[in-house]
Design an enzyme around this catalytic site. Structure first.
Site, PDB file in Angstrom:
ATOM      1  N   ASP A 331       0.859  -1.174   0.000  1.00  0.00           N
ATOM      2  CA  ASP A 331       0.000   0.000   0.000  1.00  0.00           C
ATOM      3  C   ASP A 331       0.901   1.231   0.000  1.00  0.00           C
ATOM      4  OD1 ASP A 331      -2.503   1.371   0.230  1.00  0.00           O
ATOM      5  OD2 ASP A 331      -2.001   1.784   2.310  1.00  0.00           O
ATOM      6  N   ASP A 625      -2.649  -1.091   5.858  1.00  0.00           N
ATOM      7  CA  ASP A 625      -2.997  -0.559   7.171  1.00  0.00           C
ATOM      8  C   ASP A 625      -4.488  -0.329   7.361  1.00  0.00           C
ATOM      9  OD1 ASP A 625      -3.299   1.536   5.457  1.00  0.00           O
ATOM     10  OD2 ASP A 625      -1.889   2.879   6.449  1.00  0.00           O
ATOM     11  N   ASP A 629      -7.539  -3.172   3.227  1.00  0.00           N
ATOM     12  CA  ASP A 629      -6.440  -4.104   2.970  1.00  0.00           C
ATOM     13  C   ASP A 629      -6.661  -5.479   3.597  1.00  0.00           C
ATOM     14  OD1 ASP A 629      -4.865  -2.113   1.652  1.00  0.00           O
ATOM     15  OD2 ASP A 629      -4.339  -1.292   3.607  1.00  0.00           O
TER      16      ASP A 629
END
Length: 883
Positions: A331, A625, A629
């Protein structure tokens, strides 16, 4: 009303939504709300039932290696060989207990998802406002949203008043989204673009609004994520798959040898009971009892080392799995970037004429030129520094970036506001896309305006230059637009600033302050990449590990950051969420090999990317986070969550946490994982060579019609004590200095090139020594002495053999890596255990052994050193041949 198919609520007007949900701006009646609650259930996330202990026990006891041990224990009971039966059953019980405890520790991600919900909601029913538990909300309810509240369900907005909502937990982007109730979007619009919607678990950062509840519980966006988590079955890690493969290979091999021994024994006319006892010994010799426990201990020690480097492993196999990773999906926000909006470019005066922006560092060296622009940025600003958390911002991250800009110029926002107090504010409006504040200055009142440059330029009649204020020209406007467009193409978020001297303080928000303005300049900001990540990405690339950025951000921003981090290079491709939706699984599998950036993706997209990587044979690590996700974190071969900024959902779905939220910690974890993987290979090579020797010794004895030269209890003792202790020490062997220059080992078998040959060859060397020792003892003093010498040679030669495993090429006398003091310590401990068994009469009798003369001890030690000498000779030959 169709309750089964999800609706694209963002594509429908408020009137259409009200009609479809049979509600109005006065809300539902209490009776109707009760009916809908009964029909749809509570506004909460359902939870997958956990495995019972009995189911986990069943899974443990149906393992192939465990079944063989249980079968051996059963035969021992039938033959009244209680010692063997008790020892075997204790081993089985210990293995099952440890495994069940480990599995029970795995937390359920859905619990964390449930904790993210808002506890109460302000709702309008029968025209009256009331507070109700959020779980009692139903579709069609009218609810209020205000600054600081958690959105309790998915909502189609009706009215908004400067409403900004942070959707980082769903989209991964920390910048709050401006909400507009009148906007309409196409059905395919990504979640991050739907400004007329508010989604469950997001947070109201600014303003207020009202809306209609359109989805509750598992039908919300966060509920669909929970469903994705719920649908995923538990899977075996690559290490467990490989260990299972080892067990199956050994089991098949052992059963074949058992059949051969029975046939040969029957041809010799040997009694059935001795043959059965030999079979028990053979079954036990097939199983490397110490391997699962040793692998667990090796990984646990690695976990301790990694915790000291800010990598907290929640599930033991994760550390080995990361060492075998071939792809890291990252990410962007907070992992590859600093998760802090930062002004990097400023432009005013001659910058627009030259077509070049100025770096903040260079601008701060020429304070007098840019000072008025920085004053405007600090005063026309509603963010502030958090007094309880140094360096953290309260408020909009974009405005927070302007406070840090002031720091670069040595200006303190609080001191500046005290000197020039705010007297009036015209708040930011999503239609105007501007904000204005009026301040007391030394020579009167000044209004500062901040907002989108395109919206401000038509309102500006003047421009501040190095020569002072003059009328703005169309050429000026063109140059300003071109430079701002250049900043935008570099993925910078651009804000313009202007001012106007006013004669009096306005009395209401309707005052027309935003006209006849003087344009001051513009700033460009971005969430900058972590500088240390560049080296980590390069190191991973050299190690054969590809880094893929997966983000909810726009293509331009994602590619700009990826290029700075060396993730996106020539020959790589970028895929947007829209493009991904149009791809079939086959098309995605074909393109995934060159794609290094996925932009504007949804939670289900992330999951689909991980599944594609796994289909194409990659071992995929996923970092993240946010709630968005979590499904991909759980589905990946290893999920890595951010320990600081990560949501509880992400942490609970992950296998490992980065306590410092730093990508470079992953590099260390990979290095440690590779060390553990290689060391486990050393352990396997060490243990299986001993098992091969035990099998061959029994097999040769049967061929020669000898009594069994070693008993089942001897094999258990060697495998669990004198083998396992040195094996654990091998598991913490220092890493090779070139460990990050090797390509990763993909899923498959632990038996890499050369390992099988080494296991068999080393097993034969030990067999030569044990058979020779038994023959010598049998001839000299009889079966008991021969069996004692065989036991001792097996045990002691295995201890010495551990030294050979540190390198497959280097001699034990010229090892280049660091010393392994633990290995010498465990060898000494194993030697003490053997000595105690031989010295204490009760222990010697329990294991059916006898005393040896001094001469026999010398012969035994000579046979024990023979495998070490033979392996050293093979290494010498290999080194000569490789030159």
């Amino acid at each position: 009303m169709d309750d089964h198919l999800p609706k694209p609520w963002h594509a429908k007007s408020v009137e259409d939504v009200q009609a479809m949900l049979e509600t109005s701006e006065d809300g539902l009646s209490d009776a109707e709300a009760a009916l809908r609650l009964q029909r749809d259930g509570f506004n909460e996330l359902r939870q997958k039932s956990k495995k019972s202990i009995l189911i986990m026990l069943k899974e443990q006891l149906t393992d192939v290696m465990i079944l063989i041990l249980i079968g051996a224990a059963g035969l021992s009971v039938l033959l009244h060989e209680w010692t063997e039966a008790i020892v075997i059953l204790v081993i089985v019980a210990l293995n099952a207990t440890v495994s069940i405890i480990q599995e029970r520790k795995a937390a359920n991600a859905l619990e964390a998802l449930k904790n993210m919900g808002a506890p109460f909601a302000r709702v309008l029913r029968e025209g009256e406002e009331s507070m109700i538990p959020a779980k009692e909300l139903v579709v069609g309810d009218i609810i209020y949203l205000e600054d600081g509240s958690i959105v309790p369900a998915d909502i189609r907005l009706i009215n908004t008043n400067n409403l900004k909502i942070q959707e980082a937990s769903l989209t991964g982007e920390s910048v709050p989204v401006d909400k507009e109730d009148t906007a309409l979007f196409s059905e395919e619009s990504p979640l991050g673009d739907r400004s007329n919607m508010a989604y469950s678990s997001s947070v109201v950062m600014y303003g207020n609004g009202t809306g209609i509840v359109v989805e509750t519980g598992m039908r919300t966006e966060v509920g669909q994520i929970a469903g994705l988590l719920d649908q995923q079955d538990e899977y075996d890690t690559p290490l467990k798959q490989k260990l299972n493969s080892v067990g199956k290979i050994l089991s098949i091999f052992g059963l074949l040898v058992c059949i051969v021994i029975f046939v040969i024994g029957s041809l010799y006319g040997r009694p059935w009971i001795p043959l059965l006892m030999t079979a028990i010994s053979l079954a036990i010799s097939v199983i490397p009892e110490g391997l699962p426990a040793t692998a667990t201990i090796v990984m646990a020690l690695g976990v301790q080392r990694m915790a000291q480097k800010n990598a907290l492993v929640r599930k033991l196999p994760a550390v080995e799995t990361l060492g075998g990773a071939t792809v890291i999906c990252c990410d962007k926000t907070g992992t590859l970037t600093q998760n802090r909006m930062t002004v990097t470019k400023v432009a005013m005066n001659g910058d627009f004429e030259s077509g070049h922006t100025t770096e903040v560092g260079r601008a701060s060296e020429r304070q007098e030129i840019y000072l008025e622009l920085v004053h405007a940025a600090l005063l026309c600003n509603n963010a502030s520094l958090d007094p309880d958390r140094p360096g953290e911002i309260l408020g909009d991250p974009t405005e927070g970036a302007l406070i840090f800009l002031g720091d670069a110029f040595g200006l303190n926002q609080n001191e500046l506001e005290e000197e020039h107090p705010r007297l009036f504010e015209q708040p930011f409006d999503s239609d105007r896309k501007r904000m204005t504040t009026v301040h007391q200055m030394k020579d009167g009142f000044t209004a500062f305006t901040k907002g989108a440059v395109d919206e401000m330029l038509p309102l500006c009649n003047y421009i501040l230059t190095s020569s002072g204020i003059r009328s703005i020209t169309e050429k000026d406007r063109k140059e300003i637009r071109e430079l701002c467009l250049t900043m935008s193409s570099d993925a910078l978020r651009v804000l313009g600033f202007a001012k106007r001297v006013v004669s009096e303080i306005p009395e209401d928000d309707e005052a027309d302050l935003e006209c006849d303005l003087t344009f001051l300049g513009a700033v460009g900001m971005i969430d900058p990449p972590r500088k240390e990540v560049i080296q980590a990405v390069e190191t991973c690339k050299a190690a054969g590990i590809r880094t893929i950025m997966i983000t909810g951000d726009h293509k331009v921003t994602a590619v700009a950051i990826a290029q700075q981090l060396k993730i996106f290079c020539e020959g790589n491709t970028v895929v947007s969420g829209d493009e991904l939706h149009k791809m079939s699984d086959d098309e995605l599998d074909k393109s995934i090999g060159t794609t290094t950036v996925f932009a504007r993706v949804t939670p289900s997209d992330k999951l689909r990317i991980i599944e594609s990587l796994q289909r194409t044979g990659e071992i995929a690590a996923m970092t993240g986070d946010g709630v968005n996700d979590a499904p991909a974190l759980k589905a990946a071969d290893i999920g890595v969550a951010m320990g600081k900024s990560g949501t509880d959902v992400a942490k609970e779905a992950a296998d490992m946490l980065l306590l410092d939220d730093n990508f470079t910690t992953i590099e260390y974890a990979i290095r440690e994982g590779r060390r553990i993987y290689r060391n486990i290979q050393k352990v396997i090579q060490f243990l299986l060579a001993g098992n091969i020797a035990e099998i061959l010794t029994l097999f040769i004895a049967t061929l020669l019609n000898w009594d069994a030269p070693i008993l089942a209890v001897h094999i258990l003792l060697i495998n669990l004590v004198t083998d396992s202790l040195p094996a654990i020490a091998l598991g913490i062997d220092p890493a090779s200095k070139n460990i990050m220059k090797h390509k990763p080992v993909k899923s498959g078998t632990l038996f890499e090139s050369g390992l099988v040959i080494r296991v068999i060859l080393h097993g034969i060397f030990i067999t030569i020594a044990t058979v020779w020792a038994y023959r010598y003892g049998l001839t000299a003093q009889g079966h008991t002495v021969g069996m004692t010498m065989t036991f001792l040679v097996l045990a002691i030669s295995q201890m010495f053999h551990a030294l050979n495993q540190r390198s497959n090429i280097d001699s034990i006398f010229t090892r280049g890596n660091q010393h392994n003091k633990a290995l010498f310590g465990t060898m000494a401990a194993s030697g003490v255990i053997i000595a105690l068994i031989m010295i204490i009469p009760q222990l010697r009798s329990f294991f059916s052994l006898t005393t040896l003369s001094f001469h026999q001890w010398l012969i035994t030690l000579g046979f024990s050193l023979l495998p070490l000498i033979l392996v050293e000779i093979t290494k010498l030959i290999q080194r000569i041949c490789s030159k």
